[in-house]
Design an enzyme around this catalytic site. Structure first.
Site: not given
Lengths: 176, 607
Positions: B78, B507, B190, B140-141
């Site tokens: 993602e 760097m 959802k 969940f999630q």
């Protein structure tokens, strides 16, 4: 809790969930310190008013105001200096006072034009609404008796009517 | 009471030139699912591409995508979706869209959201959320996505009312693209996606009145414009300090007019590279920590800084107390909070850069310009004494990264877009590329996000498929998001990646060399692990390794000719090379460190 160089930001915000978290988060992230915070619905059901008291010596009011403006849910900000506004706060305190001391406490609260709102066997609950300084004074004078619980509301403020044209009072509102 | 800020709504003004939002004809109310309403709303906003990855909570929204003309690009992580959306926005000026599920998918978006927030990149992120009854139960999630992303988005909303989906989408695009652009996130449960909704596409007025606190001010204050014109005309040593806001407000032409009309030299910050052509005689290039000597010094010695769409970042100012000490400041920014945040301007102007510059140019008509010949000759003296410089390549040694950049630049087809990661290679890319056109530089400035390059380049190529897109990455950065080349291969997005592989976190190594007595702690990566050629080939790319100087040119030419899949070139570069000039962190810009072969104190030599 009274700070000499304080200023109140009266912030009109949309009545949406998470708005207070947005504002407090902004203060926390940028290290701005809040002295007092009071939130309640305003005269318009769509909006709430948040009164934020800040220490003007420690923080840049201009930067705080500008950052607050960036929040989409902030509708209007009014900056109020103590000299240009009427400030009030409510204090409730439970004071340990048995039968011997009860009279003294009642007298003290009476002098401040406060109220006794609850009486127990060894304690009194007192209430005072007024100028924050007065509340500080009463709190100080009750302390020797033993304050077992203390709750203050945070400050609310409105601009003084007779000083509306004062240049020190700034309406920085987005709403036109 | 007096009103300090008076602002009017400018709902129709957008920075990019997107097609107008489609209009709906009067029809009886349509019933559909929240998910269908969401996708239809994106179509109404003329979204052509969405970068995303499906999952449990966002699943309902993935069904109507099958029937939608919107192109969906399936990413591998993602974070890739977010940076692709950013890359797309950088080159098109239109908001990039990322669509992911709840919980870990949303947390993976936090870095690109913060990146977009810091660099004012228009972006709309849509995340799935657990169903409304489950919210708050640690389902969940489930994670508090709006809570987590509150401080890295311009705005975010949890949509609790399915009928509000179209309005929320319109608000999101409006907020992302107007005023100071930025990322906006919509979190959609959802069951909201599954609910039945009555389709209603809100009007401009409805969007405007639904955001009573949002009224960006675009037009500069006339008094301030006049004052700015006066200061500009009188200045003998002015410099235009152009920032990314020039690109956001499509003000490159206006900037050029201002510079040419007044003969004022221009520095372009890292975010503004391309906003003013590098081949223009008035262009001084990039200022700041790794800017060139002339840009840094001209700002330091100037008597007027015309700061346009820039935020006085610490990487530009160095030590603020000693930054451009004699300069008066005109500061133009659409975000009032930027004015006076770091340096108090003499003339603060809140407004859209393009409009304000146009107004200043108009106000300049009644002024004659002060003589700036001496200033120009001092500047050209610095340019002559302190050009960018690196030690030439020695046979048998590893490649010079700067030289690789120069060849890449010289062989690049016209209009090539350059993306970079973050580190030494980013600075060399900015220094040695010739940016002559706006929107050809894709870069993570404010946040400095390693891993930005590959996905952002993919997003840029999706936005401008007609252009060659080169991604210059470091070996450290590349290992963070290289897997998105799988996305590029499978979606047939032929980007080209040049890894400047010096086997180090370069760097950090430079700082350890200069400030930690060469105690190299945890910066060595090994040049051969992984085998970049095999890795790239495994991801469906053409891949080459270049170790010899004479191979640089032919291999780049070969890569330029490949157009059916991504290309990766592993350039083995010299790890001892450092980025010069350099203003050490916290130091004054007066103390710029030039290449060791160049003598400091140029100002004295010129006079």
């Amino acid at each position: 809790m009274s700070v000499l160089n304080h200023q109140t930001l009266s912030v009109l915000v949309e009545n949406r969930s998470g708005v207070l978290a947005r504002i407090s988060g902004l203060f926390a992230r940028r290290g701005f310190n809040i002295i007092s915070l009071a939130v309640a619905p305003s005269d318009d059901a769509r909006f709430s008013r948040i009164n934020i008291v800040i220490d003007v010596e420690e923080t840049s009011v201009e930067q705080i105001t500008k950052q607050l403006f960036k929040l989409v849910n902030v509708v209007k900000i009014t900056e109020l200096l103590p000299s240009d506004s009427v400030e009030r706060e409510l204090l409730m305190a439970t004071v340990a006072a048995g039968p011997d001391q009860r009279g003294a406490v009642i007298e003290l609260v009476g002098v401040f034009e406060g109220k006794i709102v609850d009486v127990g066997a060894d304690a009194l609950t007192v209430m005072l609404a007024g100028e924050p300084d007065k509340l500080d004074d009463l709190e100080e004078l009750m302390r020797p008796y033993g304050i077992t619980e203390l709750q203050r509301t945070g400050r609310v403020a409105l601009p003084k009517l007779e000083r509306q044209a004062s240049p020190r009072l700034r309406l920085t509102g987005k709403a036109s | 009471m007096r009103e300090v800020v008076s602002i009017s709504a400018h709902l129709h003004v957008q920075h990019a030139p997107p097609p107008a939002v489609r209009r709906e004809s009067q029809r009886p109310p349509m019933k559909m699912t929240g998910a269908q309403a969401l996708i239809k709303s994106l179509e109404m906003e003329n979204v052509e591409v969405v970068f995303g990855l499906p999952g449990g909570c966002i699943l309902p929204a993935y069904d109507p995508i099958l029937d939608s003309p919107i192109r969906h690009i399936l990413v591998r992580h993602e974070q890739g979706a977010g940076h692709m959306a950013e890359g797309y926005a950088h080159v098109t000026g239109r908001p990039g869209v990322a669509l992911v599920t709840s919980g870990p998918a949303a947390t993976n978006l936090v870095t690109p959201l913060c990146d977009a927030y810091m660099d004012s990149v228009p972006m709309v992120a849509i995340t799935g959320q657990v169903s409304r009854p489950v919210i708050g139960t640690d389902g969940f999630q489930e994670c508090d996505t709006v809570g987590i992303t509150r401080s890295v988005t311009k705005h975010n909303e949890l949509i609790m009312d399915p009928n509000e989906i179209p309005l929320m989408v319109r608000q999101a695009f409006h907020l992302a693209t107007t005023g100071r652009p930025g990322p906006v996130l919509l979190d959609v449960p959802k069951d909201v996606l599954q609910a039945e909704v009555t389709w209603n596409w809100p009007t401009d007025d409805e969007v405007s009145s639904s955001l009573p606190g949002y009224k960006p001010n675009l037009k500069g204050h006339p008094k301030m414009i006049k004052e700015a014109a006066r200061l500009i005309s009188e200045a003998r040593k002015p410099v235009i300090y152009a920032g990314g806001g020039i690109l956001k407000s499509r003000a490159a032409d206006a900037l050029r007019e201002l510079a040419e009309r007044t003969g004022t030299p221009v520095v372009t910050t890292l975010m503004a590279r391309g906003a003013f052509p590098d081949d223009h005689p008035l262009c001084l290039g990039m200022p700041g920590m790794h800017g060139n000597y002339t840009a840094i010094t001209a700002m330091q010695k100037s008597d007027l800084l015309i700061a346009l769409g820039t935020r006085f970042d610490d990487r530009v100012t160095g030590k603020v107390a000693t930054f451009a000490p004699e300069a008066k400041i005109i500061h133009v920014d659409i975000d009032p909070a930027e004015l006076g945040k770091i340096r108090r301007p003499d003339v603060p102007i809140v407004g859209d850069c393009r409009q304000v510059i146009g107004e200043i140019v108009k106000a300049l008509e009644s002024h004659t310009q002060a003589d700036r010949n001496e200033w120009r000759s001092r500047i050209s003296g610095w340019q002559e004494l302190y050009p960018l410089h690196y030690d030439p390549h020695v046979d048998g040694d590893a490649l010079k990264p700067q030289q690789v950049m120069e060849v890449l630049r010289d062989l690049a087809p016209e209009g090539t877009i350059l993306a970079s990661g973050v580190g030494q290679h980013q600075m060399w890319a900015s220094q040695y590329w010739q940016f002559n056109e706006p929107y050809t530089w894709v870069n993570s400035g404010g946040l400095g996000t390693m891993g930005f390059c590959v996905p952002a380049a993919i997003g840029a190529k999706v936005g401008r498929p007609d252009r060659t897109v080169w991604a210059v990455d470091g070996d450290g950065c590349f290992q963070m998001t290289a897997q998105e080349l799988v996305t590029a291969s499978s979606e047939r997005i032929p980007v080209k990646v040049a890894i400047l592989n010096n086997a180090y976190l370069g760097m950090v190594r430079q700082w350890q060399e200069m400030f930690y007595e060469e105690r190299y702690s945890e910066v060595y990566l090994s040049p051969d692990l992984p085998d970049y050629v095999k890795w790239a080939e495994a991801m469906g790319c053409a891949a080459f390794r270049v170790e010899a100087a004479e191979e640089v040119e032919p291999v780049i030419a070969k890569a330029n000719a490949i157009d059916d899949r991504p290309v990766v070139i592993d350039f083995r570069t010299d790890s001892r090379e450092k980025v010069f000039p350099m203003v050490p962190a916290g130091a004054s810009n007066d103390d710029v460190v030039v290449h060791p072969s160049q003598k400091p104190g140029g100002e004295k030599l010129v006079q």
